[in-house]
Design a protein around this motif. Structure first.
Motif, mmCIF file in Angstrom:
data_model
loop_
_atom_site.group_PDB
_atom_site.id
_atom_site.type_symbol
_atom_site.label_atom_id
_atom_site.label_comp_id
_atom_site.label_asym_id
_atom_site.label_seq_id
_atom_site.Cartn_x
_atom_site.Cartn_y
_atom_site.Cartn_z
ATOM 1 N N THR A 61 0.778 -1.239 0.076
ATOM 2 C CA THR A 61 -0.019 -0.017 0.002
ATOM 3 C C THR A 61 0.747 1.184 -0.201
ATOM 4 N N MET A 62 1.845 1.233 0.815
ATOM 5 C CA MET A 62 2.836 2.307 0.922
ATOM 6 C C MET A 62 3.428 2.667 -0.484
ATOM 7 N N LYS A 111 2.258 2.079 -3.293
ATOM 8 C CA LYS A 111 0.814 2.712 -4.049
ATOM 9 C C LYS A 111 0.969 4.011 -4.064
ATOM 10 N N ILE A 112 1.007 4.498 -2.452
ATOM 11 C CA ILE A 112 0.727 5.837 -2.233
ATOM 12 C C ILE A 112 1.899 6.615 -2.801
ATOM 13 N N ARG A 164 1.514 7.396 -6.525
ATOM 14 C CA ARG A 164 0.651 8.333 -6.802
ATOM 15 C C ARG A 164 1.020 9.675 -6.422
ATOM 16 N N LEU A 176 -0.488 11.502 0.155
ATOM 17 C CA LEU A 176 -1.459 10.741 1.014
ATOM 18 C C LEU A 176 -2.667 11.310 1.035
ATOM 19 N N HIS A 199 -11.767 2.295 0.740
ATOM 20 C CA HIS A 199 -10.633 2.719 0.375
ATOM 21 C C HIS A 199 -10.488 4.199 -0.357
ATOM 22 N N ASP A 232 -6.518 6.906 2.785
ATOM 23 C CA ASP A 232 -5.691 5.869 3.297
ATOM 24 C C ASP A 232 -5.399 5.787 4.669
ATOM 25 N N VAL A 250 -6.935 2.895 10.010
ATOM 26 C CA VAL A 250 -6.213 2.247 8.762
ATOM 27 C C VAL A 250 -7.297 1.062 8.445
ATOM 28 N N GLN A 303 -5.497 -3.866 5.266
ATOM 29 C CA GLN A 303 -4.264 -3.513 5.059
ATOM 30 C C GLN A 303 -3.296 -3.523 6.342
ATOM 31 N N MET A 310 0.149 -2.028 6.019
ATOM 32 C CA MET A 310 0.004 -0.449 6.290
ATOM 33 C C MET A 310 -0.163 -0.136 7.778
#
Length: 319
Positions: free
Chosen positions: A68-69, A71-72, A75, A78, A137, A140, A264, A268, A271
């Motif tokens: 997940t991190m 992907k952030i 992007r 956050l 989702h 985050d 959270v 995940q 995460m």
């Protein structure tokens, strides 16, 4: 006396000194101080808070490609679920358009840990929508004085606590005779919808009529309009509210101190472990205390950070 002629070298020296002094004066007028270091590009976004200048960053190994991190990071920002109207916590400045307050700053610190820059987009969330925003989702994480309860922990994962606060009672200024919840028996009491204040009111003042609203500003507005005798909320939220509302007052001592966590998504776990590591780090290295002092120091004084992982296991139940 006739002045002596100035030599070319001396003239150049005077011009140089004049330019240096002018530059120093300009820096001071812009909010800097002589000899101060320039802001760190990308970290503080300009003059920015001091705590962002040396914000910790995660090692690449802590963010595997499929996490997940990662992907952030790809992007580039956050997404945080939070408030836009909570003074000292997370409030959008109408002049700058930037979010200010403790929760907003903590979100920036987490973003800097993941991205190397405090790039955050805040999605305004209400008390009743936080779980849904995490489950689908849309966000985050949630930074929103999110009180940890077993019911909520069955729907989301809580990291922390990152804050602790007791409840207090707010009334219109000049109101007498209300110092405890029991004093509200038989009165109309205002509370945020779906907040832990509600069962506390029912237990201590079973004959009170509870009037709920989705947001803190709506609760405050109802109190100012006299629709309720008092408003029960955590004292961190009330500190910001009363600071901007001189016609209100906080009465009595804090009670039933509780813990607040970072929300959270339940699905995940990597995460939540990552955020837990980050929170422990910023508490241990003093960044948490810097953020607290910057936002609450004038109102609530110094505060000892909470112990990460101190919430009972029942709050992490998956059933």
């Amino acid at each position: 006396m006739k002045p002596r002629p100035t030599s070319p070298a001396a003239h150049r020296t005077v011009l140089l000194l004049t330019a240096v002094c002018a530059a120093a004066l300009t820096a001071t007028a812009c909010g800097g101080s002589p000899g101060s270091a320039p802001p760190v590009p990308g970290k503080s976004g300009g003059a920015g808070p001091d705590y962002l200048a040396d914000a910790p960053e995660a090692a690449a190994a802590a963010m595997p490609d499929d996490s997940t991190m990662a992907k952030i990071r790809k992007r580039g920002y956050l997404i945080v679920g939070g408030s836009s109207d909570a003074p000292l916590l997370s409030q959008k400045n109408p002049t700058t358009g930037k979010y200010e307050g403790f929760d907003a700053d903590m979100g920036r610190l987490l973003a800097a840990y993941i991205l190397g820059e405090p790039n955050v987009r805040i999605v305004s969330s209400a008390t009743q929508t936080r779980e849904a925003l995490l489950q689908n989702h849309t966000v985050d994480v949630v930074f929103q004085t999110y009180s940890i309860t077993p019911e909520r922990a069955r729907q989301v994962t809580f990291v922390g606590p990152y804050l602790s606060s007791g409840f207090q009672i707010a009334t219109r200024k000049g109101t007498q005779g209300i110092t405890t919840l029991a004093d509200l028996n038989g009165q109309t009491v205002i509370a945020g919808a779906n907040t832990p204040a509600i069962p506390e009111i029912k237990k201590a003042a079973p004959k009170a009529k509870i009037l709920t609203f989705d947001t803190d500003p709506a609760c405050i507005q109802a109190l100012k309009q006299g629709r309720g005798k008092a408003y029960v909320q955590d004292n961190i939220t009330l500190a910001g509210t009363v600071k901007t509302s001189p016609d209100l007052q906080i009465t009595g001592e804090p009670f039933n101190e509780g813990n607040m966590g970072i929300g959270v998504p339940k699905d995940q776990p990597e995460m939540s472990k990552f955020v837990n590591t980050w929170l422990t780090k910023v508490i241990d290295d003093g960044h948490w205390s810097k953020v607290w002092k910057a936002n609450f120091g004038d109102t609530l004084g110094d505060k000892t950070p909470p112990v990460v992982g101190s919430v009972p296991d029942v709050y992490s139940s998956k059933d």
